[in-house]
Motif scaffolding. Sequence first.
Motif, PDB file in Angstrom:
ATOM      1  N   THR A   1      37.260   1.587  56.353  1.00 48.08           N
ATOM      2  CA  THR A   1      37.736   0.610  55.383  1.00 48.08           C
ATOM      3  C   THR A   1      38.353  -0.605  56.056  1.00 48.08           C
ATOM      4  N   SER A   2      38.699  -0.495  57.348  1.00 49.34           N
ATOM      5  CA  SER A   2      39.312  -1.626  58.034  1.00 49.34           C
ATOM      6  C   SER A   2      38.273  -2.604  58.574  1.00 49.34           C
ATOM      7  N   HIS A   3      37.005  -2.238  58.510  1.00 47.48           N
ATOM      8  CA  HIS A   3      35.960  -3.092  59.053  1.00 47.48           C
ATOM      9  C   HIS A   3      35.640  -4.236  58.096  1.00 47.48           C
ATOM     10  N   LYS A   4      35.375  -5.380  58.676  1.00 51.18           N
ATOM     11  CA  LYS A   4      34.911  -6.512  57.878  1.00 51.18           C
ATOM     12  C   LYS A   4      33.978  -7.350  58.741  1.00 51.18           C
ATOM     13  N   ASN A   5      33.200  -8.194  58.080  1.00 53.00           N
ATOM     14  CA  ASN A   5      32.148  -8.931  58.766  1.00 53.00           C
ATOM     15  C   ASN A   5      32.375 -10.429  58.685  1.00 53.00           C
TER      16      ASN A   5
END
Length: 299
Positions: free
Chosen positions: A132-136
């Motif tokens: 959930t901490s990943h972003k692009n």
Amino acid sequence: MTKLTKATYVKISLVILLCLVLCGGIFSCSVGCSRAFQQFNKHFMTEFDAAQFENMGSANINADDIKNIELQWLAGAVDVVLDESNSNEIVLSETSSSRMPERQKMRWRVHNNTLQVAYGWEQSWLVGCSATSHKNLTLTIPKTLGEHLDSFTLQAASGTYNLGSIGCDSLKIDLASGNVNSEKLRANKLQINVASGDANIRGVFSQLVDLDIASGGINLTCLQECPSNANLQIASGNVDMTLPTDSSFLATVDKMSGSFTCNFPTNNTQQNDNVYKVGSGKSNFNVFIASGRVTFNQA
């Protein structure tokens, strides 16, 4: 004999720490990952004071005065795209699978002709533990700028990074974990530091290739010309370096263990089994292997 630098020893120690943490050997995931990545950032990455950056989230930025780009990203993915239209704007487009509170949104600023982009003000140190901490991020640069930057710097803790066809004088990549890919880079000077991860890069690098690997792998293809100088320092890992068939270089190799293979015909005139002379020996390469494998291939 050449020795490992202090920076490489730090990388090795932190890779071990991260592995122990991620396997649950030291702390719980929520506490251990946080502390491990904080320590890694302290020693491996140049700290951005992102809380002081005046801008937040996706944006369109006038490219007129930009000469350098510095990007620090912790997890997820980054795609660098060159815009072939007549646009004169750099576009930062941040996406995430879940809603982000403001403190976790990307921060950015323009300072001394440099666009600096940081993962967020509250840099979510649980990367690697929680998806959930990943972003692009998609970073779109006008082609007229993207092919003629003074410098481009990427500092990455984890994730996947596609650098497109950037062209610059100096290109620096610091990779803690994850992978970096590009098919058409161009830089006079290329510097890659890998703690644990992989880089698969093709491009033209005329003056210098500088590789420092604690663990992981690099597949580097030098197109069109052989770099004038190359320094390879391998603590543990693998490097496959592909050079043009007509390359001319003198490679001096120091090994503690591991292997070095040169798939070029050599014409050594010295009674020294750690010196590999190809052609007239125009370029100068220095290779140190503590443990691992280095291979020079013909294109």
